[in-house]
Structures are given as C-alpha cells and as structure tokens.
Design a protein around this motif. Structure first.
Motif, short mmCIF file in Angstrom:
data_model
loop_
_atom_site.label_atom_id
_atom_site.label_comp_id
_atom_site.label_asym_id
_atom_site.label_seq_id
_atom_site.Cartn_x
_atom_site.Cartn_y
_atom_site.Cartn_z
N ILE A 1 -9.14 15.84 -8.07
CA ILE A 1 -8.51 14.76 -8.08
C ILE A 1 -9.28 13.60 -8.18
CG2 ILE A 1 -6.94 13.26 -6.47
CD1 ILE A 1 -6.30 16.01 -4.95
N VAL A 2 -8.90 12.46 -8.85
CA VAL A 2 -9.96 11.43 -8.72
C VAL A 2 -8.54 10.23 -8.45
CG1 VAL A 2 -11.19 11.97 -10.66
CG2 VAL A 2 -9.40 10.75 -11.52
N LEU A 3 -9.28 9.47 -7.43
CA LEU A 3 -8.66 8.21 -6.94
C LEU A 3 -8.93 7.23 -7.85
CD1 LEU A 3 -8.62 10.11 -4.41
CD2 LEU A 3 -8.03 8.24 -3.10
N MET A 4 -8.68 6.87 -8.73
CA MET A 4 -9.06 6.01 -9.77
C MET A 4 -7.53 5.38 -10.61
SD MET A 4 -12.29 7.11 -11.94
CE MET A 4 -13.79 7.84 -10.98
N GLY A 5 -6.38 5.55 -9.87
CA GLY A 5 -5.20 4.86 -10.56
C GLY A 5 -5.13 3.42 -10.08
N ILE A 6 -3.80 3.02 -9.95
CA ILE A 6 -3.44 1.77 -9.35
C ILE A 6 -4.11 1.55 -8.21
CG2 ILE A 6 -1.69 -0.15 -9.10
CD1 ILE A 6 -0.21 1.29 -11.29
N GLY A 7 -4.71 0.63 -7.71
CA GLY A 7 -4.98 -0.04 -6.12
C GLY A 7 -6.49 0.32 -5.90
N ARG B 1 0.98 -1.12 -0.14
CA ARG B 1 -0.14 0.05 0.10
C ARG B 1 0.93 1.25 -0.06
NH1 ARG B 1 -2.57 -4.03 3.43
NH2 ARG B 1 -4.45 -4.71 2.42
N LEU B 2 0.24 2.38 -0.68
CA LEU B 2 1.11 3.56 -0.52
C LEU B 2 0.93 4.16 1.00
CD1 LEU B 2 0.52 5.31 -3.86
CD2 LEU B 2 2.20 3.76 -3.26
N THR B 3 1.81 5.09 1.08
CA THR B 3 1.84 6.07 2.22
C THR B 3 1.14 7.56 2.01
OG1 THR B 3 3.88 7.16 1.68
CG2 THR B 3 4.07 5.16 3.10
N PRO B 4 0.61 8.24 2.91
CA PRO B 4 0.04 9.32 2.62
C PRO B 4 0.85 10.51 1.81
CG PRO B 4 -0.54 8.75 4.73
CD PRO B 4 0.59 7.81 4.45
N SER B 5 2.13 10.28 2.22
CA SER B 5 3.14 11.08 1.42
C SER B 5 3.10 10.77 -0.05
CB SER B 5 4.42 10.96 2.00
OG SER B 5 5.23 9.75 2.04
N GLU B 6 3.20 9.49 -0.45
CA GLU B 6 3.33 9.17 -1.58
C GLU B 6 2.09 9.30 -2.46
OE1 GLU B 6 6.39 5.19 -1.00
OE2 GLU B 6 4.18 5.01 -0.81
N MET B 7 0.87 9.46 -1.84
CA MET B 7 -0.29 9.95 -2.52
C MET B 7 -0.26 11.50 -2.84
SD MET B 7 -3.28 7.50 -1.21
CE MET B 7 -4.14 8.01 -2.30
N VAL B 8 0.21 12.15 -1.69
CA VAL B 8 0.39 13.51 -1.85
C VAL B 8 1.46 13.89 -3.11
CG1 VAL B 8 1.29 15.68 -0.74
CG2 VAL B 8 -0.49 14.21 0.56
N ASP B 9 2.40 13.28 -3.08
CA ASP B 9 3.40 13.51 -4.06
C ASP B 9 3.24 13.53 -5.50
OD1 ASP B 9 5.49 14.19 -2.04
OD2 ASP B 9 6.31 12.26 -2.00
N GLN B 10 2.03 12.43 -5.78
CA GLN B 10 1.60 12.45 -7.09
C GLN B 10 0.89 13.58 -7.48
OE1 GLN B 10 -0.37 8.21 -7.92
NE2 GLN B 10 0.13 8.18 -5.72
N VAL B 11 0.14 14.12 -6.71
CA VAL B 11 -0.60 15.48 -7.02
C VAL B 11 0.52 16.54 -7.01
CG1 VAL B 11 -2.38 16.88 -6.26
CG2 VAL B 11 -2.45 14.65 -5.67
N LEU B 12 1.41 16.64 -6.07
CA LEU B 12 2.20 17.79 -5.71
C LEU B 12 3.40 17.80 -6.98
CD1 LEU B 12 3.33 19.96 -3.96
CD2 LEU B 12 4.28 18.40 -2.69
N PHE B 13 3.73 16.64 -7.29
CA PHE B 13 5.14 16.72 -8.23
C PHE B 13 4.59 16.52 -9.60
CE2 PHE B 13 7.26 15.63 -4.30
CZ PHE B 13 8.44 16.73 -4.42
N SER B 14 3.13 16.02 -9.84
CA SER B 14 2.75 16.11 -11.43
C SER B 14 2.61 17.42 -11.68
CB SER B 14 1.71 14.97 -11.60
OG SER B 14 0.62 15.13 -10.65
N SER B 15 1.91 18.38 -10.66
CA SER B 15 1.90 19.68 -11.05
C SER B 15 2.99 20.42 -11.08
CB SER B 15 0.80 20.27 -9.83
OG SER B 15 0.72 21.67 -9.93
N LEU B 16 4.02 20.33 -10.54
CA LEU B 16 5.37 21.02 -10.42
C LEU B 16 5.89 20.53 -11.85
CD1 LEU B 16 6.62 20.72 -6.87
CD2 LEU B 16 5.92 22.75 -8.00
#
Ligand code: SAH
Length: 342
Positions: free
Chosen positions: A152-158, A128-143
């Motif tokens: 945000i949609v939680l519709m990726g892997i998992g 399972r991912l950690t909270p930070s790893e979920m935040v990072d996906q939003v943060l770093f794809s934006s940056l």
C-alpha cells in the motif's frame, strides 16, 4: 446517529458487544466479516438474527460505489473513482509489479497543501476521510479487480499527516491479522513535510517507509512550488527526517518531481547532494505529470538521466519512477478533477 462500525478497532467492537449484552468473541466475528468486504449485517450468518437487527439499528457499513474504472492498455494499471456515502469522490490506483500488486490510496477529499504542480489541491480540502473509507479503497479495489494486494502506498489524494489520527487507525486496521493483514514494511506513507507530524510518527516507531515529497534542494525553489515550505523550511524538515531515521532505522525515500527549468539543473542537483549529505536515503525521481491547469512542464528525459547519474556518482541511490497508467490520468487527483468539472 448510526456508528461507522468498520472504523472501529477490535477493542471498540468488544465494548459495543458488551453494551449490546453480547459475548466479547462476537466482536472478532464481526471484524472478520467487515474486513472481508461484507456490505450488509444480514449476511453475517454466524450471528443471531436478533444481533444482526441490533447492529443494523445502531451501525452502518461503508461501501463505496465505482463511478469510473479505467484500465491501462499499456501496463494493466487500474484506476478507480469511488463515490463515498456523502457523494464525494476519491481515487485509488492499483499497480501491477512483478513483486506483487500495489494500491495507491487517498487520505482526504481534495487537499489543503497547495502544491503548484498537483491536481489534487486545485479545489482545496473538502473533508478528511474516515478509517473505513481508507480501508475500503484497499478492500474493494482488491475485490473488484480480483487482484491480491501486497503493498500500500498512501500517495493518492490528500496529505496523510494532515489526517493523522485517522491514518494511524487505518494502519492498525489494515495491519490486523484478523483483517487484511498487510505488514508495515509493505506500506509507504508520503508527506509534503509536516514536520511536527513527522516527529509524532517517529515516536510511533512503525516499520513503514516514510516518503518525503522534497521536489527542491533549497528554500527559495521549494517555497515557490510548495507553500508548506514556508511553515516548515528545509532546516526543520531535514533534521526531522534524520530523527525519523535514527528512531526507526528506516531509510527515508525522497520524492523529486522533475520540472523543466525549475528544479532540474546540475546546480540544483549539487545542492541536493549537499542537503542530503550523510542521511541514509533513497531519491525517487518522477518525471512531472502534466496537469492541465498548470503551466509547469516535465524535464526532458536527458535531464532526468543526468540528474540521476550525478546523484549516483555522489553515492546517493536514485531511481527514476516508471510512469504507469499514463494513458488513464493515473496521477494524483486528475480523474476526480475531470469528474468534478463535468
Ligand atoms: N500529500 C502527500 C501525498 C500525496 S501526493 C505528499 O505530498 O507527499 C503523492 C506524490 O505525487 C507526492 O510526491 C506529490 O508531490 C507527487 N505529485 C503530485 N502531483 C504530481 C505531478 N503532477 N507530477 C508528478 N508528481 C506529482
């Protein structure tokens, strides 16, 4: 053992500051830095050198590495394959709509749910991912993309509800006014139908949109393509959706991937209409995305249009999802799968 500081909420960071003999207001300064995407403690220039060193000693900051980035020539959809701290990879997709940019994030590495049509589940659940790893996906794809993210949609892997506590923490962090400040009404969570967790989520009474991957109108068809239906059949799932609506006042969105000869006939549609009778909802029809390893085929365009019309005629709002990024393997788990195979 160093601590994953970006997974902490403000209260936990305040407790950490107390332990380190620092004033509580430092916690907010650190929180703000982290949710702007800073990757080193040394860059936190409004903190003393001593505190920065103490943080470095006791904590770490997650930051995924871009392994692959694909941009659709057709519609500008961007797909990222990230490598996490332990070498595992997950995918994130940035989709561009006129109402704003939307990011589709993963909640687990792999998936345990076993749906027959889905590429994410082929190798099972890794972790399972950690909270930070979920935040990072939003943060770093934006940056990285330079695009502001509004949805945000939680519709990726998992399966997000299989990682319940982490997802709740992620929502708290991403919703924070000191962080990315994304409103609950701009977040959708998709589940294959873990009924007990849907009940738990209803109790939280959040304003997010619950998407339920239905994909079939009867237990026989659904159990044939979604093993989860054997644990939580429709006579449990639909009442849970009703309860969710009654508690939150939020219409349920049902996902229905149209699979040729499996779930796409007039008769299936009639059953679906009966099943959803009286439940405020929206049906999202998705022409199946072909997955190499699976024999399942998408329904014809005509079958999809007829299905939609039959639902609409019965008073159920139904849309056909635009297929974005079809030239870049932008559906669930396909990019990670290819990468793992290599
Ligand atoms: N585990 C969650 C969220 C991840 S999948 C869930 O099951 O809802 C996101 C959506 O994509 C789900 O509706 C899923 O059923 C659907 N999906 C997976 N593989 C697909 C495919 N090959 N074609 C179309 N939709 C697919």
């Amino acid at each position: 053992m160093k601590q994953d500081i970006k997974s902490m909420n403000l209260a936990e960071m305040q407790a950490l500051m107390k332990e380190m003999g620092e004033p509580a207001f430092r916690a907010k300064q650190i929180f703000v830095w982290l949710h702007k995407g800073i990757t080193t403690f040394d860059g936190m220039t409004n903190l003393s050198k001593a505190l920065r060193e103490k943080l470095e000693e006791h904590c770490y900051i997650t930051a995924p590495i871009v392994v692959r980035k694909q941009t659709s020539q057709k519609d500008g959809t961007i797909k990222y394959l990230w490598q996490l701290r332990d070498g595992n990879c997950v995918e994130t997709v940035v989709m561009r709509y006129h109402h704003g940019n939307s990011v589709c994030i993963s909640s687990e590495v792999g998936c345990a749910m076993g749906c027959a049509f889905c590429a994410s589940t082929i190798g099972g659940l890794v972790r399972r991912l950690t909270p930070s790893e979920m935040v990072d996906q939003v943060l770093f794809s934006s940056l990285d993309s330079g695009l502001p993210i509004s949805n945000i949609v939680l519709m990726g892997i998992g399966e997000p509800l299989d990682n319940f506590d982490t997802v709740m923490r992620f929502l708290e962090l991403i919703n924070s006014p000191d962080g990315m400040n994304i409103g609950m009404r701009h977040i959708s969570l998709s589940t294959c139908g873990l009924v007990k967790k849907i009940d738990l989520l209803a109790e939280r009474d959040l304003q997010l949109t619950l998407s339920v991957s239905l994909h079939a109108p009867d237990n026989e068809t659904r159990s044939g393509i979604m093993p989860v239906n054997r644990a939580f059949p429709l006579e449990q799932l639909i009442p849970a959706c009703r309860k969710y609506y009654e508690k939150t006042g939020r219409r349920i969105s049902f996902e229905y991937a149209m699979i040729k000869g499996v779930n796409d006939t007039k008769e299936h549609c009639s059953r679906l209409i009966r099943l959803l009778h009286g439940l405020p909802c929206h049906v999202n029809l998705i022409p199946l995305n072909r997955v190499e390893e699976s024999p399942l085929q998408p329904s014809t365009r005509q079958a999809v249009m007829e299905f939609q019309k039959q639902l609409e005629d019965a008073g159920i709002t139904a849309t056909v999802r635009r297929t974005l990024g079809s030239d870049i393997d932008a559906s669930c788990g396909q990019l990670r799968r290819k990468h793992e195979k290599k």
